[in-house]
Scaffold this active site. Structure first.
Site, PDB file in Angstrom:
ATOM      1  N   TYR A 190       0.837  -1.198   0.000  1.00  0.00           N
ATOM      2  CA  TYR A 190       0.000   0.000   0.000  1.00  0.00           C
ATOM      3  C   TYR A 190       0.879   1.259   0.000  1.00  0.00           C
ATOM      4  CZ  TYR A 190      -3.916   3.008   1.471  1.00  0.00           C
ATOM      5  OH  TYR A 190      -4.884   3.978   1.549  1.00  0.00           O
ATOM      6  N   ARG A 256      -4.054   8.612  17.033  1.00  0.00           N
ATOM      7  CA  ARG A 256      -4.453   9.109  15.721  1.00  0.00           C
ATOM      8  C   ARG A 256      -5.307  10.373  15.911  1.00  0.00           C
ATOM      9  NH1 ARG A 256      -1.365   5.653  14.695  1.00  0.00           N
ATOM     10  NH2 ARG A 256      -1.624   3.759  13.453  1.00  0.00           N
TER      11      ARG A 256
HETATM   12  N1  LIG Z   1     -10.615   6.281   3.987  1.00  0.00           N
HETATM   13  C1  LIG Z   1      -9.437   6.721   4.425  1.00  0.00           C
HETATM   14  O1  LIG Z   1      -9.290   7.123   5.602  1.00  0.00           O
HETATM   15  C2  LIG Z   1      -8.263   6.765   3.484  1.00  0.00           C
HETATM   16  C3  LIG Z   1      -7.016   7.059   4.016  1.00  0.00           C
HETATM   17  C4  LIG Z   1      -5.942   7.106   3.157  1.00  0.00           C
HETATM   18  C5  LIG Z   1      -6.111   6.893   1.805  1.00  0.00           C
HETATM   19  N2  LIG Z   1      -7.336   6.581   1.298  1.00  0.00           N
HETATM   20  C6  LIG Z   1      -7.439   6.322  -0.154  1.00  0.00           C
HETATM   21  O2  LIG Z   1      -8.641   6.869  -0.660  1.00  0.00           O
HETATM   22  C7  LIG Z   1      -9.155   6.039  -1.706  1.00  0.00           C
HETATM   23  C8  LIG Z   1     -10.579   5.614  -1.375  1.00  0.00           C
HETATM   24  O3  LIG Z   1     -10.583   4.978  -0.106  1.00  0.00           O
HETATM   25  P1  LIG Z   1     -11.920   4.335   0.509  1.00  0.00           P
HETATM   26  O4  LIG Z   1     -11.750   4.419   1.980  1.00  0.00           O
HETATM   27  O5  LIG Z   1     -13.104   4.910  -0.144  1.00  0.00           O
HETATM   28  O6  LIG Z   1     -11.728   2.797   0.064  1.00  0.00           O
HETATM   29  P2  LIG Z   1     -12.845   1.660  -0.161  1.00  0.00           P
HETATM   30  O7  LIG Z   1     -12.134   0.358  -0.083  1.00  0.00           O
HETATM   31  O8  LIG Z   1     -14.011   1.882   0.717  1.00  0.00           O
HETATM   32  O9  LIG Z   1     -13.330   1.920  -1.653  1.00  0.00           O
HETATM   33  C9  LIG Z   1     -12.509   1.657  -2.742  1.00  0.00           C
HETATM   34  C10 LIG Z   1     -13.389   1.391  -3.953  1.00  0.00           C
HETATM   35  O10 LIG Z   1     -12.502   1.115  -5.045  1.00  0.00           O
HETATM   36  C11 LIG Z   1     -13.000  -0.030  -5.729  1.00  0.00           C
HETATM   37  N3  LIG Z   1     -11.855  -0.715  -6.329  1.00  0.00           N
HETATM   38  C12 LIG Z   1     -10.821  -1.329  -5.731  1.00  0.00           C
HETATM   39  N4  LIG Z   1     -10.003  -1.848  -6.637  1.00  0.00           N
HETATM   40  C13 LIG Z   1     -10.520  -1.547  -7.852  1.00  0.00           C
HETATM   41  C14 LIG Z   1     -10.126  -1.814  -9.190  1.00  0.00           C
HETATM   42  N5  LIG Z   1      -9.036  -2.525  -9.464  1.00  0.00           N
HETATM   43  N6  LIG Z   1     -10.905  -1.348 -10.188  1.00  0.00           N
HETATM   44  C15 LIG Z   1     -12.029  -0.642  -9.935  1.00  0.00           C
HETATM   45  N7  LIG Z   1     -12.457  -0.371  -8.681  1.00  0.00           N
HETATM   46  C16 LIG Z   1     -11.706  -0.829  -7.663  1.00  0.00           C
HETATM   47  C17 LIG Z   1     -13.689  -0.882  -4.672  1.00  0.00           C
HETATM   48  O11 LIG Z   1     -14.670  -1.729  -5.261  1.00  0.00           O
HETATM   49  C18 LIG Z   1     -14.330   0.189  -3.787  1.00  0.00           C
HETATM   50  O12 LIG Z   1     -15.622   0.526  -4.235  1.00  0.00           O
HETATM   51  C19 LIG Z   1      -8.195   4.865  -1.830  1.00  0.00           C
HETATM   52  O13 LIG Z   1      -7.241   5.141  -2.827  1.00  0.00           O
HETATM   53  C20 LIG Z   1      -7.513   4.843  -0.476  1.00  0.00           C
HETATM   54  O14 LIG Z   1      -6.250   4.247  -0.557  1.00  0.00           O
HETATM   55  C21 LIG Z   1      -8.412   6.502   2.112  1.00  0.00           C
END
Ligand SMILES: NC(=O)c1ccc[n+]([C@@H]2O[C@H](COP(=O)([O-])OP(=O)(O)OC[C@H]3O[C@@H](n4cnc5c(N)ncnc54)[C@H](O)[C@@H]3O)[C@@H](O)[C@H]2O)c1
Length: 370
Positions: A190, A256
């Site tokens: 990641y 956090r």
């Molecule tokens: N939520 C947080 O606190 C947080 C913190 C740091 C980074 N992020 C980043 O923000 C972004 C969104 O996070 P989130 O919390 O909504 O994650 P999540 O896992 O809830 O949602 C991710 C979505 O992406 C889709 N997905 C995954 N792989 C895929 C692929 N190969 N093709 C198409 N769709 C795909 C999944 O089906 C899901 O709907 C991510 O890049 C994550 O790394 C989130």
């Protein structure tokens, strides 16, 4: 606020208020949200559609969700099936973009597994989404520019994890901190793919003159985050709503700051529309920095007040031996850059955010697995 529907209504109003200028800029534009069926997608998508509904004199924002729906189509998205100005495309971002996509004005890349327990289970898929998936989107931008249909803004979701376990004198952590990250540990799939993703963004921006910006989210929580996601707040919420003891899988000392999702999503749209090209912005809150033990205490107190919860906190060891490996002991951002350059201004306190989250979970327990 007493129901999940009230929480959502209040949050969507907050988003429209905080994003008056940004949503007006997106009017009559198409916004592709890769990973739009996920947690952050919940308010990224509904926020834009709510603005459309409440600003009928403006041309609407056209939202396109591209997702592989790997865990199914979530119930909230099925409910939006016939919503105007929303297109749903089933697609794996690690594959070439569908020809049916057409011309898009703005792009948000949020398609990546984000929960540590899931990305450790699917490390290659996680890397592919953040590297190859990003590359397809950036190449699309390059070709759109050549076709004289330039994309106006791109937002890549990086992570606070790119800082790894920061040195004590770099907490709170500004964007200028270079990180202290293992390239081979269990979280590396990641952290390192986010770091390389940022490098791709900066170099595509420089070399091809593309308006690409980067968000570094710090621990977002709230409505839309599945109760089975494996992150700490939904885990505690599930324990409370099931009337079971809260299970702490660590000694509770890690600290956090937690940023309520409606505040965070306001920050993300601000970066997309107003962020400087080739720049990264921390999105989170600076205070309060709380330990997992304190978070559990707060969940108990709130659970008691809202649902008559009578459980206590118990400690257990995780069955996942990598659960705590390379887990930073403190994570806390400096958000001055987003505040001063973008007008990012988080409003919802941790007390209020946890309250809204528990109320939302009480109305969304069955929607745990999509
Ligand atoms: N939520 C947080 O606190 C947080 C913190 C740091 C980074 N992020 C980043 O923000 C972004 C969104 O996070 P989130 O919390 O909504 O994650 P999540 O896992 O809830 O949602 C991710 C979505 O992406 C889709 N997905 C995954 N792989 C895929 C692929 N190969 N093709 C198409 N769709 C795909 C999944 O089906 C899901 O709907 C991510 O890049 C994550 O790394 C989130």
């Amino acid at each position: 606020m007493k129901s999940a529907a009230e929480v959502i209504a209040k949050d969507l109003d907050l988003l429209s208020l905080q994003l008056r200028a940004e949503f007006a800029r997106l009017a009559d534009r198409s916004v592709l949200i890769a990973g739009g069926a996920g947690f952050l997608g919940y308010y990224l998508v509904q926020g834009a559609l709510h603005w459309n509904r409440t600003h009928p004199t403006h041309s609407p924002i056209r939202v396109i969700v591209l997702d592989n729906f790997i865990r199914g189509v979530p119930a909230w998205m099925t409910a939006l099936d016939q919503a105007p100005n929303l297109r749903l495309l089933k697609h794996d971002i690690t594959q070439p973009l569908p020809a049916a996509l057409g011309d898009v004005d703005y792009i948000i890349h949020a398609a990546s597994i984000a929960s540590p327990i899931y990305y450790r289970r699917f490390p290659i898929e996680t890397m592919d989404a953040n590297v190859n998936g990003l590359r397809f989107l950036l190449e699309y931008c390059r070709s759109q520019k050549e076709k004289r249909k330039p994309v106006e803004g791109v937002l890549f979701y990086s992570s606070s994890e790119i800082y790894g376990d920061p040195a004590p004198d770099s907490i709170p952590t500004p964007e200028t901190y270079h990180g202290n990250v293992s390239c081979t540990g269990p979280r590396a799939c990641y952290d390192e793919s986010k770091r390389y993703g940022e490098t791709l963004c900066v170099n595509f921006a420089r070399q091809h003159g593309l308006p690409i910006k980067v968000a570094r989210p710090f621990n977002n929580y709230g409505p839309g985050l599945k109760i089975t996601d494996g992150r700490v707040i939904p885990d505690f919420a599930r324990n409370v709503l099931d009337g079971k003891d809260i299970v702490m899988l660590s000694d509770g000392s890690a600290k956090r700051t937690f940023c309520y999702v409606a505040d965070a999503v306001a920050g993300y749209y601000k970066i997309l529309v107003k962020g400087r090209t080739g720049e990264a912005y921390n999105i989170g809150v600076e205070t309060p920095e709380i330990s997992m033990a304190e978070l559990a205490d707060r969940a108990v107190v709130l659970g008691r007040e809202l649902f008559g919860y009578t459980g206590k906190i118990v400690r257990q060891q995780s069955a996942d031996e990598d659960y705590l490996v390379d887990n930073p002991s403190r994570r806390c951002p400096v958000i001055t850059k987003a505040r001063t350059e973008l007008g990012y201004d988080p409003q919802v306190s941790i007390e209020e955010g946890l309250r809204r989250s528990l109320i939302w979970y009480s109305g969304n327990r069955d929607a745990s697995e999509a």
